[in-house]
Design a protein around this motif. Structure first.
Motif, PDB file in Angstrom:
ATOM      1  N   SER A 161     -51.272   2.692 -53.011  1.00 27.01           N
ATOM      2  CA  SER A 161     -50.022   2.383 -52.328  1.00 27.01           C
ATOM      3  C   SER A 161     -49.972   0.872 -52.071  1.00 27.01           C
ATOM      4  CB  SER A 161     -49.971   3.164 -51.011  1.00 27.01           C
ATOM      5  OG  SER A 161     -48.930   2.704 -50.202  1.00 27.01           O
ATOM      6  N   ILE A 162     -48.897   0.247 -52.497  1.00 26.56           N
ATOM      7  CA  ILE A 162     -48.709  -1.200 -52.256  1.00 26.56           C
ATOM      8  C   ILE A 162     -47.799  -1.340 -51.041  1.00 26.56           C
ATOM      9  CG2 ILE A 162     -47.814  -3.359 -53.216  1.00 26.56           C
ATOM     10  CD1 ILE A 162     -48.546  -2.338 -55.993  1.00 26.56           C
ATOM     11  N   LYS A 163     -48.242  -2.154 -50.060  1.00 29.19           N
ATOM     12  CA  LYS A 163     -47.566  -2.126 -48.759  1.00 29.19           C
ATOM     13  C   LYS A 163     -46.868  -3.439 -48.421  1.00 29.19           C
ATOM     14  CE  LYS A 163     -51.119   1.064 -47.209  1.00 29.19           C
ATOM     15  NZ  LYS A 163     -50.429   2.319 -47.464  1.00 29.19           N
ATOM     16  N   HIS A 164     -45.830  -3.319 -47.637  1.00 34.53           N
ATOM     17  CA  HIS A 164     -45.124  -4.471 -47.068  1.00 34.53           C
ATOM     18  C   HIS A 164     -44.765  -4.100 -45.639  1.00 34.53           C
ATOM     19  CE1 HIS A 164     -44.232  -4.139 -51.379  1.00 34.53           C
ATOM     20  NE2 HIS A 164     -44.237  -5.461 -51.414  1.00 34.53           N
ATOM     21  N   GLY A 224     -35.357  -3.141 -37.010  1.00 32.86           N
ATOM     22  CA  GLY A 224     -35.198  -3.728 -38.348  1.00 32.86           C
ATOM     23  C   GLY A 224     -36.532  -3.875 -39.066  1.00 32.86           C
ATOM     24  N   ASN A 225     -37.558  -3.164 -38.590  1.00 34.83           N
ATOM     25  CA  ASN A 225     -38.918  -3.297 -39.147  1.00 34.83           C
ATOM     26  C   ASN A 225     -39.230  -2.090 -40.040  1.00 34.83           C
ATOM     27  OD1 ASN A 225     -42.235  -3.113 -37.570  1.00 34.83           O
ATOM     28  ND2 ASN A 225     -41.680  -3.599 -39.657  1.00 34.83           N
ATOM     29  N   SER A 233     -43.783 -10.602 -42.150  1.00 34.89           N
ATOM     30  CA  SER A 233     -44.717  -9.857 -41.303  1.00 34.89           C
ATOM     31  C   SER A 233     -44.045  -9.518 -39.990  1.00 34.89           C
ATOM     32  CB  SER A 233     -45.982 -10.665 -41.030  1.00 34.89           C
ATOM     33  OG  SER A 233     -46.818  -9.892 -40.180  1.00 34.89           O
ATOM     34  N   ALA A 234     -43.653  -8.263 -39.850  1.00 37.25           N
ATOM     35  CA  ALA A 234     -42.955  -7.857 -38.630  1.00 37.25           C
ATOM     36  C   ALA A 234     -43.937  -7.539 -37.526  1.00 37.25           C
ATOM     37  CB  ALA A 234     -42.081  -6.649 -38.923  1.00 37.25           C
ATOM     38  N   GLU A 235     -45.045  -6.881 -37.868  1.00 37.32           N
ATOM     39  CA  GLU A 235     -45.951  -6.367 -36.834  1.00 37.32           C
ATOM     40  C   GLU A 235     -47.405  -6.757 -37.031  1.00 37.32           C
ATOM     41  OE1 GLU A 235     -45.602  -1.988 -36.899  1.00 37.32           O
ATOM     42  OE2 GLU A 235     -44.627  -2.260 -34.968  1.00 37.32           O
TER      43      GLU A 235
END
Ligand SMILES: Cc1cc2nc3c(=O)[nH]c(=O)nc-3n(C[C@H](O)[C@H](O)[C@H](O)COP(=O)(O)OP(=O)(O)OC[C@H]3O[C@@H](n4cnc5c(N)ncnc54)[C@H](O)[C@@H]3O)c2cc1C
Length: 478
Positions: free
Chosen positions: A353-356, A394-395, A434-436
């Protein structure tokens, strides 16, 4: 380009002196014993260290940093080791010293009149929540990693979670900090003020600095009234495009009672039902998207259920949602939340899994997902996007599962190229890469593309002012 910081290893005298500060029983020199501090939980990062130190109080942290600064020994602060961007793991050189805050677990004060608690950095988030609950209050920060993540770690990463909508992220929940600076000086900023306009806000600068500006040893945290009434709902949607309008409606009608608003795609719910034990579809027929939201109140007489019912009815009437379920018991509420909580974990069962971890304005979430999905199909035909998360902020955790049958390593070799292309869409929409989770090692080399030069220049000057010898978490974030 991956840059590894060049710090010399601490010499034997420095190592002995560091060990003496904490006592031999709280220092680890043996490589095998160090392993839990050197490996990230997903095994994405493995490092080496000259030493692991477990100081027992802020004054020991202070002595460690004073000596490290004098000898330019690189220090990696570590909390619960649950971070997702590799900031807590040393590099492979073996020249760094890990400082674990796990022994700083005292609750220093609970002040019910000020609605605050002062706790040390090594207390886990779950322990901090329990301390608040036993005082009849709520500490609302909540993450799936709360059993291990520590207060120092959640503040250093400005962690978010599912309750940000109502209570804010870690930064909003901390009123004051105690921090050991790179020089070894202790800054006692343990104020419990809600108003303080007396100059630059150092607390806000340290929060989210990922261990690069100082080591947090204690914090004054805000407390809230306990939740007395709660209604959890899930709505089925035909398309993501109507989700922002339904969210706006929920916020308008429920106001501060709306404490969470998450979205889940059908494919993610299918993954959860396939791999998550005891889970089931709450609806008789499938929907393309789901909105999971919660209304809470500190009062028992607020009649949240009729409010939720009328909100859902209006949403159906307006064509924003097509069906809805309302949990009528705690176990039903937990079952709905389980679909959300397992969303990340079950993706492992579907291969790579490729994450953003991105943020865009709430209204732009559907456009972001549509553009990113088209891009994924072009770059890796058959790959399966699983975008989910905190629509109210919005994350979106824009995770992409590999095409069935594709070799995992082949799929994962697309990681950097896909990240770069997805982040371009994010930046085009005025968002954040990077939201979190922070920047750490994972996104350090992406930062120059995502920030203005003037922003990076200011950040580097701040780093140099706090840590002129670059001993605190070198090579992370900047
Ligand atoms: C299952 C799971 C779910 C998660 N869900 C969320 C989520 O919903 N929202 C979210 O925001 N994050 C989430 N996270 C990531 C999140 O960043 C961490 O869980 C948490 O904030 C890190 O706390 P920690 O104590 O484990 O810090 P660590 O991982 O030990 O460290 C993280 C960073 O903080 C620094 N640091 C640690 N302690 C200190 C200190 N006392 N002083 C200075 N610097 C320090 C480290 O150097 C490192 O750079 C999740 C992680 C997992 C594993």
């Amino acid at each position: 380009m991956k840059r590894t910081p060049k710090h010399k290893p601490p010499g034997p005298d420095t190592i002995d002196a560091l060990v003496r500060i904490v006592g031999a029983s709280h220092a680890i020199r043996d490589e095998a014993e160090m392993a839990p501090y050197l490996i990230e939980w997903r095994d994405r990062y493995r490092g080496k260290a000259a030493l692991v130190l477990k100081p027992g109080d802020a004054s020991e942290v202070s002595s460690i940093l004073k000596l490290a600064n004098e000898t330019t020994t690189a220090i990696v602060p570590q909390g619960g080791n649950t971070g997702l961007v590799g900031g807590q793991i040393p590099f492979e050189s073996g020249h760094e010293v890990v400082v674990s805050l796990e022994r700083l677990t005292h609750v220093r004060d609970i002040d019910l009149a000020s609605n605050t608690m002062t706790v040390e950095a090594g207390l886990t988030l779950a322990q901090a929540q329990a301390v608040a609950a036993s005082a009849g209050r709520l500490f609302p920060l909540s993450l799936a990693s709360e059993g291990s993540a520590q207060i120092g770690g959640v503040l250093a990463t400005n962690a978010g979670g599912t309750a940000v909508l109502a209570y804010g992220s870690a930064r909003e929940l901390a009123l004051g900090l105690e921090v050991v600076l790179a020089s070894g000086e202790l800054w006692n900023g343990l104020k419990s003020l809600r108003k303080d306009n007396s100059g630059y806000d150092l607390k806000d600068l340290i929060v989210g600095s990922e261990g690069t500006l100082g080591i947090i040893t204690a914090a004054v945290l805000r407390l809230f009234p306990k939740v007395a009434e709660k209604v959890t709902c899930m709505a089925g949607l035909d398309a993501l495009e109507t989700a922002p309008a339904f969210f706006a409606r929920a916020l308008e009608r429920a106001g501060p009672a709306l404490t969470a608003f998450e979205i889940l795609p059908r494919i993610g719910v299918e993954f959860v039902m396939r791999h998550g034990q005891g889970t089931r579809d709450p609806f008789p027929s499938p929907h393309q998207w789901y909105a999971l939201f919660e209304l809470t109140s500190p009062r028992e007489d607020t009649l949240l259920a009729p409010l939720a019912e009328s909100l859902l009815a209006k949403g159906i009437e307006a064509g924003e949602i097509t069906d809805a379920v309302v949990a009528t018991s705690l176990s039903q509420s937990e079952a709905l939340w389980r679909l959300r909580e397992l969303m990340s974990e079950v993706q492992k069962e579907e291969g790579g899994s490729i994450k953003h971890d991105i943020a865009v304005p709430v209204a732009s979430v559907p456009e972001f997902v549509a553009r990113a999905n088209r891009l994924v199909e072009l770059m890796i035909p058959g790959a399966r996007p699983v975008p989910f998360g905190h629509l109210g902020d919005g994350n979106i955790h824009y995770n992409v599962s590999q095409p069935p049958g594709m070799e995992r390593a082949v799929f994962l070799s697309n990681w950097e190229a896909l990240n770069a292309a997805v982040h371009e869409i994010v930046l085009d929409l005025g968002g954040s890469i990077s939201a979190e989770h922070g920047i750490g090692r994972l996104k350090r080399d992406l930062l120059p593309h995502a920030k203005q030069k003037i922003e990076l220049d200011i950040m580097r000057k701040i780093k140099a002012a706090f840590d002129p010898n670059n001993i605190l978490n070198p090579g992370k974030l900047l």
